[in-house]
Design a protein around this motif. Sequence first.
Motif, short mmCIF file in Angstrom:
data_model
loop_
_atom_site.label_atom_id
_atom_site.label_comp_id
_atom_site.label_asym_id
_atom_site.label_seq_id
_atom_site.Cartn_x
_atom_site.Cartn_y
_atom_site.Cartn_z
N GLY A 1 41.90 43.85 45.99
CA GLY A 1 40.61 44.32 45.53
C GLY A 1 40.48 44.49 44.03
O GLY A 1 39.52 45.10 43.57
N HIS A 2 41.42 43.96 43.25
CA HIS A 2 41.35 44.04 41.79
C HIS A 2 40.03 43.44 41.30
O HIS A 2 39.43 42.58 41.96
CB HIS A 2 42.54 43.28 41.19
CG HIS A 2 42.71 43.49 39.72
ND1 HIS A 2 42.00 42.77 38.78
CD2 HIS A 2 43.52 44.34 39.02
CE1 HIS A 2 42.36 43.15 37.57
NE2 HIS A 2 43.29 44.10 37.70
N ALA A 3 39.58 43.88 40.15
CA ALA A 3 38.31 43.40 39.61
C ALA A 3 38.30 41.89 39.39
O ALA A 3 37.24 41.27 39.29
CB ALA A 3 37.99 44.12 38.30
N ASP A 4 39.49 41.28 39.29
CA ASP A 4 39.56 39.83 39.09
C ASP A 4 39.23 39.04 40.36
O ASP A 4 39.16 37.82 40.32
CB ASP A 4 40.96 39.43 38.62
CG ASP A 4 41.19 39.76 37.15
OD1 ASP A 4 40.21 40.19 36.49
OD2 ASP A 4 42.32 39.60 36.68
N VAL A 5 39.07 39.73 41.50
CA VAL A 5 38.79 39.02 42.75
C VAL A 5 37.58 38.13 42.61
O VAL A 5 37.59 36.95 43.00
CB VAL A 5 38.60 40.03 43.92
CG1 VAL A 5 38.00 39.33 45.13
CG2 VAL A 5 39.93 40.66 44.30
N ASP A 6 36.50 38.68 42.05
CA ASP A 6 35.27 37.89 41.90
C ASP A 6 35.52 36.62 41.10
O ASP A 6 35.05 35.53 41.47
CB ASP A 6 34.19 38.72 41.20
CG ASP A 6 33.65 39.83 42.08
OD1 ASP A 6 34.30 40.12 43.11
OD2 ASP A 6 32.61 40.42 41.74
N ASP A 7 36.27 36.75 40.00
CA ASP A 7 36.52 35.59 39.15
C ASP A 7 37.36 34.54 39.88
O ASP A 7 37.09 33.33 39.76
CB ASP A 7 37.24 36.03 37.87
CG ASP A 7 36.37 36.87 36.97
OD1 ASP A 7 35.13 36.82 37.15
OD2 ASP A 7 36.91 37.60 36.12
N TYR B 1 37.29 34.75 50.22
CA TYR B 1 37.20 36.14 49.77
C TYR B 1 38.30 36.99 50.38
O TYR B 1 38.89 37.84 49.70
CB TYR B 1 35.81 36.70 50.13
CG TYR B 1 35.67 38.19 49.89
CD1 TYR B 1 35.56 38.70 48.60
CD2 TYR B 1 35.64 39.07 50.96
CE1 TYR B 1 35.43 40.07 48.39
CE2 TYR B 1 35.51 40.44 50.76
CZ TYR B 1 35.41 40.93 49.47
OH TYR B 1 35.29 42.29 49.26
N ASN B 2 38.61 36.80 51.65
CA ASN B 2 39.66 37.58 52.30
C ASN B 2 41.04 37.22 51.78
O ASN B 2 41.89 38.10 51.59
CB ASN B 2 39.60 37.39 53.82
CG ASN B 2 38.63 38.34 54.49
OD1 ASN B 2 39.02 39.34 55.09
ND2 ASN B 2 37.34 38.04 54.37
N ILE B 3 41.29 35.94 51.55
CA ILE B 3 42.60 35.53 51.01
C ILE B 3 42.81 36.14 49.63
O ILE B 3 43.85 36.77 49.35
CB ILE B 3 42.70 34.00 50.94
CG1 ILE B 3 42.76 33.41 52.35
CG2 ILE B 3 43.94 33.58 50.14
CD1 ILE B 3 42.69 31.89 52.38
N PRO C 1 40.66 50.63 35.06
CA PRO C 1 40.93 52.05 35.28
C PRO C 1 41.00 52.36 36.76
O PRO C 1 40.39 51.69 37.56
CB PRO C 1 39.70 52.74 34.62
CG PRO C 1 39.14 51.71 33.69
CD PRO C 1 39.43 50.39 34.30
N SER C 2 41.76 53.41 37.09
CA SER C 2 41.93 53.80 38.50
C SER C 2 40.57 54.08 39.13
O SER C 2 39.75 54.82 38.61
CB SER C 2 42.81 55.03 38.59
OG SER C 2 42.93 55.44 39.92
N GLY C 3 40.35 53.47 40.30
CA GLY C 3 39.11 53.71 41.03
C GLY C 3 37.99 52.77 40.69
O GLY C 3 36.98 52.76 41.36
N GLU C 4 38.14 51.93 39.61
CA GLU C 4 37.03 51.05 39.25
C GLU C 4 36.89 49.90 40.24
O GLU C 4 35.79 49.53 40.61
CB GLU C 4 37.25 50.51 37.84
CG GLU C 4 36.13 49.57 37.38
CD GLU C 4 36.33 49.09 35.96
OE1 GLU C 4 36.14 47.89 35.72
OE2 GLU C 4 36.70 49.91 35.11
N ALA C 5 38.01 49.31 40.64
CA ALA C 5 37.96 48.21 41.57
C ALA C 5 38.11 48.74 42.99
O ALA C 5 38.76 49.73 43.23
CB ALA C 5 39.08 47.21 41.26
#
Length: 563
Positions: free
Chosen positions: A47-53, A38-40, A104-108
């Motif tokens: 912190g982009h929304a794609d991090v989870d994926d 998760y940190n890498i 959008p700005s602020g979402e992730a």
Amino acid sequence: MSTYAEAGRHWRATIADAQAGDRRALDELVAGWLPLVYNIVGRALNGHADVDDVVQETMLRAVDNLGSLRDPDSFRSWLVAIAVRQIRDRARRRTPQRLAESVPSGEAADFAELTVLRLQLEGQRREVAEAARWLDDEDRHLLSLWWLEVAGELTRRELAAAVGISRQHAAVRVQRVKERLEVSRGIVRALDGACSDLRGLTARWNGRPDSVWRKRLARHIRGCGYCGDARESVVPAERLLVGIALVPVPAGFTISLALGGKTAAAATGTASVGWSAKVLTALTKPAVAVTAGATLAAGGAYVVVQTPDDPPARAAVVPTTASVAAAPSSPGPSPSRSGAPSPSPSASASERGTDRYGSVVDAVDRAPDPDTPPAALPERPASGVTSTGGAHATMNHRGDGVTLSGRGYVLVRWQISPQYRSGALAMPSWTGLKGKLFHVASGGGRRMDDPVSATDTTATGMGSAATGYIVLPSGTQQMWQNEYFYLAGSVTLTVNERGADYGLNVFPTTFDAVEKDVTSGPGQGAGRYGLVRDTGEDDTPVPQYVTRETPADPATVPQASRV
């Protein structure tokens, strides 16, 4: 875990059990390694929304291919390489424009902000975290690994292997990232300031860091007397990042593993991680041989590296060895008037009828007077020592090592750099010893705790008030600039740097060179005479941190030598 070594054994056993189909072991493995992944990924993608994926895909691939991992000791390197590959694959699939438009700005959640808030960073540590926002994607990907290297979570060997380059190339690229990070730190400081010209320049800025505005702001700072004025000493980033913990995985963060049409969710903070039937079926058969899939997942090559654990505990000094022979306890060697260590009070080898080797171990000793010539150095038979690092091996990073073989003398020269990182020093270790290894003499004209000058008694050989200090583990034998050893067999020396910066230069050498060094006293222009430790017998001290075992992580070697 009570010790670093026990933790290493635990992880190896857990990996082996998971490969054999143990579901609980698999649960523990994933829960234990999710924070590192998760940190890498979080830092690389900011912190982009794609991090989870990307995290999910990394863990999925690791679980799906775990049965093909031949060596449990290479698990961390293998897992990091998978994470880096998934980050790269994601970048190839998505264009910069689509990335900018997709969230959008602020979402992730900005990972720099998460780092500051969750780790409660302040001052220049906060500044470093926020400066990461200003780096380009490629630099931020490397920063995600270098940050963890400095924090002690990865080795330089693992960093280079994950990126798919040599350690020499990795050093060049890391240096470039550090330079850009320092420029970005200047921008963060300037934006926190009160420069009216800078406020005018940024009036049309949307507040989102990018390379164009980084260049504009950097150009302004270089020419601005206010923004370019350093009002406080700027600490190098690597010193600020030492010991910083991993950013905790967010509460409720889940990994959904969809395999064969079946989906299971693994929530962090729980022991009930579910896995698809396909994965569990694949893991019910023990892995016997490595497959092509394993080498592909590791970037085309297997790299055997250290296992992940906590930093090595500082063991209390144990003057006697933990070897099978129950030798009576005796104090560590202390200098006599001749400059040689006092002999052990234990009975001689002939009196006992047994080999005494290993019954005397280096411990804390008193520094001899600089004007005291050393005792005579006994000459041992020497046919020469070969080194895997060549005639002059230089080791600067945690995990660097050389294997020495033969019969003869070896010089280990210390190069400590507290100006880059001060604090606690993790000592190097000798592992996989076959034969005998003695600590025969110390030289180089100074001991590491000698004052730098007669007029400045507060400054020591390890640093000064301006550059910082080095802290040795409790009970560690004080080093000299040059440490000499005699080897009859083979052994591996490894740098365990984790905290203070240091390097080791290793040279196969000769008896004449050792004798010349230790007898070059103040009259010959050196700071002090050396110290002879060799008695010519098996009661000559062996080095601290030496073992006949070959642990996955050499930093796990106990301070009390085991020979």
